[in-house]
Design an enzyme around this catalytic site. Structure first.
Site, PDB file in Angstrom:
ATOM      1  N   SER A 102       0.842  -1.187   0.000  1.00 32.65           N
ATOM      2  CA  SER A 102       0.000   0.000   0.000  1.00 32.65           C
ATOM      3  C   SER A 102       0.879   1.239   0.000  1.00 32.65           C
ATOM      4  O   SER A 102       1.969   1.228   0.578  1.00 32.65           O
ATOM      5  CB  SER A 102      -0.888   0.005   1.252  1.00 32.65           C
ATOM      6  OG  SER A 102      -1.550   1.252   1.388  1.00 32.65           O
ATOM      7  N   TYR A 133      -1.414  -0.456  10.089  1.00 32.14           N
ATOM      8  CA  TYR A 133      -1.573  -0.703   8.667  1.00 32.14           C
ATOM      9  C   TYR A 133      -0.298  -0.297   7.920  1.00 32.14           C
ATOM     10  O   TYR A 133       0.183  -1.033   7.063  1.00 32.14           O
ATOM     11  CB  TYR A 133      -2.789   0.049   8.128  1.00 32.14           C
ATOM     12  CG  TYR A 133      -3.143  -0.344   6.718  1.00 32.14           C
ATOM     13  CD1 TYR A 133      -3.843  -1.517   6.453  1.00 32.14           C
ATOM     14  CD2 TYR A 133      -2.755   0.445   5.637  1.00 32.14           C
ATOM     15  CE1 TYR A 133      -4.164  -1.881   5.158  1.00 32.14           C
ATOM     16  CE2 TYR A 133      -3.069   0.086   4.332  1.00 32.14           C
ATOM     17  CZ  TYR A 133      -3.774  -1.087   4.104  1.00 32.14           C
ATOM     18  OH  TYR A 133      -4.070  -1.452   2.819  1.00 32.14           O
TER      19      TYR A 133
END
Length: 160
Positions: A142, A155
């Site tokens: 990501s 995350y």
């Protein structure tokens, strides 16, 4: 390009993983879909059948559980006859929160699924992938993992 290839995708029940599964099937690959929820991967499989006239293969498994993902990979290898690529896509996130107020259980769960799950999937797949020259592991990260984002510490750490 993918015709005749056998590809396994984690997190195939929705989002990017679902899109990968449908695209690979449309290009002629035999697809093995893994997700935690049987209902989601059965829905993806129904779309694969509608799109291609061929069924994909499905296994429900939690990537953070080594035994579950190992069993799912083994089963899909048997069903597919080989594994040419594994797309490690499964991931979760939580409500954004500063690390000072983040709940440890939620933070840890993200690390378990996104980071340990990637390790579990890769390690479980390697013995099958090594049998096929040119086999690949594709790990989906990501932008947050590279640049960070406010209140997304778990995350960001797990998707770098």
């Amino acid at each position: 390009m993918l015709k005749g290839k056998a590809i396994i995708i984690t997190g195939a029940g929705r989002g990017i993983g679902r899109a990968f599964a449908l695209a690979a099937a449309a290009e002629g690959a035999a697809v093995g879909c893994i997700a935690r929820t049987t209902q989601e991967i059965d829905s993806v499989n129904a779309e694969i059948v509608k799109l291609t006239g061929r069924s994909g293969y499905t296994e429900a498994a939690d990537v953070s559980d080594f035994e579950e993902i190992s069993g799912a990979i083994r089963s899909l290898n048997e069903k597919l006859g080989r594994i040419d690529a594994v797309i490690i896509n499964a991931g979760i996130n939580m409500e954004p929160a500063p690390i000072s107020t983040a709940e440890y259980h939620q933070w840890s769960q993200i690390i378990d699924v996104n980071l340990k799950g990637a390790f579990n999937t890769a390690q479980s797949s390697l013995k099958y992938l090594k049998k096929n020259e040119g086999a690949k592991i594709i790990l989906i990260g990501s932008g947050i993992g590279h640049k960070g984002a406010k209140n997304c510490s778990a995350y960001a750490c797990s998707k770098a």
